[in-house]
Design a protein around this motif. Structure first.
Motif, PDB file in Angstrom:
ATOM      1  N   TYR A   1      19.103  17.473   0.337  1.00  0.00           N
ATOM      2  CA  TYR A   1      18.350  16.313   0.819  1.00  0.00           C
ATOM      3  C   TYR A   1      19.089  14.994   0.649  1.00  0.00           C
ATOM      4  O   TYR A   1      18.916  14.084   1.464  1.00  0.00           O
ATOM      5  CB  TYR A   1      17.000  16.222   0.107  1.00  0.00           C
ATOM      6  N   GLN A   2      19.890  14.872  -0.393  1.00  0.00           N
ATOM      7  CA  GLN A   2      20.585  13.606  -0.620  1.00  0.00           C
ATOM      8  C   GLN A   2      21.498  13.270   0.554  1.00  0.00           C
ATOM      9  O   GLN A   2      21.687  12.099   0.884  1.00  0.00           O
ATOM     10  CB  GLN A   2      21.349  13.619  -1.960  1.00  0.00           C
ATOM     11  N   ASP A   3      22.048  14.276   1.216  1.00  0.00           N
ATOM     12  CA  ASP A   3      22.908  14.032   2.376  1.00  0.00           C
ATOM     13  C   ASP A   3      22.085  13.514   3.556  1.00  0.00           C
ATOM     14  O   ASP A   3      22.483  12.563   4.234  1.00  0.00           O
ATOM     15  CB  ASP A   3      23.643  15.316   2.775  1.00  0.00           C
ATOM     16  N   THR A   4      20.934  14.125   3.783  1.00  0.00           N
ATOM     17  CA  THR A   4      20.062  13.678   4.870  1.00  0.00           C
ATOM     18  C   THR A   4      19.571  12.262   4.623  1.00  0.00           C
ATOM     19  O   THR A   4      19.575  11.424   5.534  1.00  0.00           O
ATOM     20  CB  THR A   4      18.856  14.629   5.023  1.00  0.00           C
ATOM     21  N   ILE A   5      19.166  11.992   3.389  1.00  0.00           N
ATOM     22  CA  ILE A   5      18.672  10.648   3.048  1.00  0.00           C
ATOM     23  C   ILE A   5      19.764   9.608   3.258  1.00  0.00           C
ATOM     24  O   ILE A   5      19.509   8.525   3.804  1.00  0.00           O
ATOM     25  CB  ILE A   5      18.132  10.631   1.603  1.00  0.00           C
ATOM     26  N   ARG A   6      20.975   9.904   2.839  1.00  0.00           N
ATOM     27  CA  ARG A   6      22.101   8.967   3.028  1.00  0.00           C
ATOM     28  C   ARG A   6      22.290   8.664   4.516  1.00  0.00           C
ATOM     29  O   ARG A   6      22.416   7.503   4.911  1.00  0.00           O
ATOM     30  CB  ARG A   6      23.377   9.554   2.430  1.00  0.00           C
ATOM     31  N   GLU A   7      22.295   9.680   5.351  1.00  0.00           N
ATOM     32  CA  GLU A   7      22.487   9.486   6.796  1.00  0.00           C
ATOM     33  C   GLU A   7      21.307   8.741   7.412  1.00  0.00           C
ATOM     34  O   GLU A   7      21.491   7.851   8.247  1.00  0.00           O
ATOM     35  CB  GLU A   7      22.687  10.847   7.487  1.00  0.00           C
ATOM     36  N   LEU A   8      20.122   9.076   7.003  1.00  0.00           N
ATOM     37  CA  LEU A   8      18.911   8.449   7.529  1.00  0.00           C
ATOM     38  C   LEU A   8      18.855   6.966   7.164  1.00  0.00           C
ATOM     39  O   LEU A   8      18.660   6.102   8.026  1.00  0.00           O
ATOM     40  CB  LEU A   8      17.689   9.193   6.964  1.00  0.00           C
ATOM     41  N   GLU A   9      19.076   6.668   5.886  1.00  0.00           N
ATOM     42  CA  GLU A   9      18.974   5.286   5.433  1.00  0.00           C
ATOM     43  C   GLU A   9      20.141   4.415   5.882  1.00  0.00           C
ATOM     44  O   GLU A   9      20.050   3.183   5.815  1.00  0.00           O
ATOM     45  CB  GLU A   9      18.817   5.245   3.907  1.00  0.00           C
ATOM     46  N   ALA A  10      21.213   5.025   6.352  1.00  0.00           N
ATOM     47  CA  ALA A  10      22.336   4.247   6.882  1.00  0.00           C
ATOM     48  C   ALA A  10      21.959   3.573   8.201  1.00  0.00           C
ATOM     49  O   ALA A  10      22.616   2.616   8.611  1.00  0.00           O
ATOM     50  CB  ALA A  10      23.555   5.148   7.090  1.00  0.00           C
ATOM     51  N   THR A  11      20.912   4.058   8.834  1.00  0.00           N
ATOM     52  CA  THR A  11      20.549   3.557  10.157  1.00  0.00           C
ATOM     53  C   THR A  11      19.112   3.073  10.267  1.00  0.00           C
ATOM     54  O   THR A  11      18.856   2.037  10.859  1.00  0.00           O
ATOM     55  CB  THR A  11      20.745   4.680  11.206  1.00  0.00           C
ATOM     56  N   VAL A  12      18.194   3.824   9.722  1.00  0.00           N
ATOM     57  CA  VAL A  12      16.768   3.550   9.910  1.00  0.00           C
ATOM     58  C   VAL A  12      16.283   2.619   8.798  1.00  0.00           C
ATOM     59  O   VAL A  12      16.539   2.886   7.618  1.00  0.00           O
ATOM     60  CB  VAL A  12      15.959   4.867   9.903  1.00  0.00           C
ATOM     61  N   PRO A  13      15.592   1.537   9.160  1.00  0.00           N
ATOM     62  CA  PRO A  13      15.048   0.651   8.126  1.00  0.00           C
ATOM     63  C   PRO A  13      14.133   1.431   7.173  1.00  0.00           C
ATOM     64  O   PRO A  13      13.349   2.280   7.599  1.00  0.00           O
ATOM     65  CB  PRO A  13      14.251  -0.393   8.918  1.00  0.00           C
ATOM     66  N   LYS A  14      14.230   1.114   5.887  1.00  0.00           N
ATOM     67  CA  LYS A  14      13.489   1.873   4.876  1.00  0.00           C
ATOM     68  C   LYS A  14      11.978   1.802   5.068  1.00  0.00           C
ATOM     69  O   LYS A  14      11.274   2.731   4.699  1.00  0.00           O
ATOM     70  CB  LYS A  14      13.886   1.424   3.478  1.00  0.00           C
ATOM     71  N   ASP A  15      11.482   0.711   5.655  1.00  0.00           N
ATOM     72  CA  ASP A  15      10.037   0.628   5.856  1.00  0.00           C
ATOM     73  C   ASP A  15       9.561   1.520   7.001  1.00  0.00           C
ATOM     74  O   ASP A  15       8.368   1.645   7.244  1.00  0.00           O
ATOM     75  CB  ASP A  15       9.601  -0.824   6.092  1.00  0.00           C
ATOM     76  N   ARG A  16      10.492   2.159   7.689  1.00  0.00           N
ATOM     77  CA  ARG A  16      10.157   3.105   8.767  1.00  0.00           C
ATOM     78  C   ARG A  16      10.253   4.558   8.301  1.00  0.00           C
ATOM     79  O   ARG A  16      10.158   5.467   9.100  1.00  0.00           O
ATOM     80  CB  ARG A  16      11.108   2.920   9.950  1.00  0.00           C
ATOM     81  N   ILE A  17      10.512   4.753   6.997  1.00  0.00           N
ATOM     82  CA  ILE A  17      10.684   6.092   6.457  1.00  0.00           C
ATOM     83  C   ILE A  17       9.652   6.325   5.360  1.00  0.00           C
ATOM     84  O   ILE A  17       9.478   5.487   4.475  1.00  0.00           O
ATOM     85  CB  ILE A  17      12.091   6.291   5.845  1.00  0.00           C
ATOM     86  N   LEU A  18       8.987   7.448   5.432  1.00  0.00           N
ATOM     87  CA  LEU A  18       8.071   7.868   4.369  1.00  0.00           C
ATOM     88  C   LEU A  18       8.578   9.198   3.829  1.00  0.00           C
ATOM     89  O   LEU A  18       8.773  10.145   4.585  1.00  0.00           O
ATOM     90  CB  LEU A  18       6.642   8.038   4.900  1.00  0.00           C
ATOM     91  N   TYR A  19       8.796   9.229   2.535  1.00  0.00           N
ATOM     92  CA  TYR A  19       9.218  10.461   1.873  1.00  0.00           C
ATOM     93  C   TYR A  19       8.006  11.092   1.209  1.00  0.00           C
ATOM     94  O   TYR A  19       7.291  10.424   0.455  1.00  0.00           O
ATOM     95  CB  TYR A  19      10.287  10.174   0.812  1.00  0.00           C
ATOM     96  N   LEU A  20       7.786  12.353   1.506  1.00  0.00           N
ATOM     97  CA  LEU A  20       6.706  13.109   0.872  1.00  0.00           C
ATOM     98  C   LEU A  20       7.268  14.428   0.356  1.00  0.00           C
ATOM     99  O   LEU A  20       8.332  14.877   0.803  1.00  0.00           O
ATOM    100  CB  LEU A  20       5.577  13.386   1.869  1.00  0.00           C
ATOM    101  N   PHE A  21       6.496  15.035  -0.536  1.00  0.00           N
ATOM    102  CA  PHE A  21       6.906  16.303  -1.124  1.00  0.00           C
ATOM    103  C   PHE A  21       5.860  17.369  -0.821  1.00  0.00           C
ATOM    104  O   PHE A  21       4.669  17.143  -1.005  1.00  0.00           O
ATOM    105  CB  PHE A  21       7.099  16.152  -2.636  1.00  0.00           C
ATOM    106  N   TYR A  22       6.341  18.507  -0.388  1.00  0.00           N
ATOM    107  CA  TYR A  22       5.474  19.629  -0.047  1.00  0.00           C
ATOM    108  C   TYR A  22       4.530  19.966  -1.210  1.00  0.00           C
ATOM    109  O   TYR A  22       3.348  20.219  -1.007  1.00  0.00           O
ATOM    110  CB  TYR A  22       6.333  20.846   0.314  1.00  0.00           C
ATOM    111  N   GLU A  23       5.059  19.954  -2.426  1.00  0.00           N
ATOM    112  CA  GLU A  23       4.278  20.346  -3.595  1.00  0.00           C
ATOM    113  C   GLU A  23       3.081  19.424  -3.839  1.00  0.00           C
ATOM    114  O   GLU A  23       2.106  19.830  -4.481  1.00  0.00           O
ATOM    115  CB  GLU A  23       5.170  20.388  -4.851  1.00  0.00           C
TER     116      GLU A  23
END
Length: 181
Positions: free
Chosen positions: A81-103
């Motif tokens: 996940y850290q790789d996906t988050i790095r790529e995602l946050e390099a482009t998408v503003p953080k206020d447009r991202i919601l992180y949730l956990f399945y558990e």
């Protein structure tokens, strides 16, 4: 519009930028599951849908994974996940991202966060009702769990650093049970 696909976790920053250009008001929900458990769940689906039909024994499938055969590397990559988050946050503003956990997903708190983020009214769910339970074989092989934990060991501290106390306790339990600490 909502699109659900596990393939987005393989995208690079330039791909997220292209999506952002096409959909400038996009909001992205990144749902994560304990990395080892996610890989085990994916293995069950892959085995059921592809390999069981060919007559490949489950034990051989497990051995192929433990031996690191290339066709199974995506099971590790998709839990990094850290790789996906790095790529995602390099482009998408953080206020447009919601992180949730399945558990933690099947709770009022998580569903309220989700509803607020995508701007829809909250409606209490029936969280005890199981829909579409996994039908794949369970992989209880201790050597397989150890292999996956070794391969994914870096994910746990990276996610703890990113999410701190918001990281589900189950993730720590998995990490501790595999390391013996």
């Amino acid at each position: 519009v909502v699109d659900i696909t596990p393939g987005y976790d393989l995208l690079k920053a330039e791909h997220f930028a292209e999506i952002l250009r096409a959909f400038p008001d996009i909001r992205i929900v990144f749902l994560m599951r304990d990395p080892v458990n996610r890989a085990l769940s994916a293995m069950g689906m892959i085995y059921r849908n592809l390999f069981a039909k060919t007559g490949l024994r489950k034990a051989q499938f497990v051995q192929d994974i433990i031996q690191g055969k290339a066709q199974h590397r995506h099971l590790i990559i998709r839990s990094s996940y850290q790789d996906t988050i790095r790529e995602l946050e390099a482009t998408v503003p953080k206020d447009r991202i919601l992180y949730l956990f399945y558990e933690d997903l099947f709770t009022d708190l998580s569903i309220k966060k989700l509803c607020q983020f995508i701007d829809i009214p909250f409606k209490k769910g029936d969280y005890e009702r199981v829909v579409f339970a996994g039908k794949g074989p369970k992989f209880r092989n201790p050597a397989l769990r150890r292999y996956l934990h070794r391969e994914l060991a870096g994910v746990y501290p990276a996610m703890k650093e990113k999410f701190g106390e918001d990281l589900p306790e189950a993730w720590s339990a998995t990490q501790l049970s595999e390391t013996g600490r």
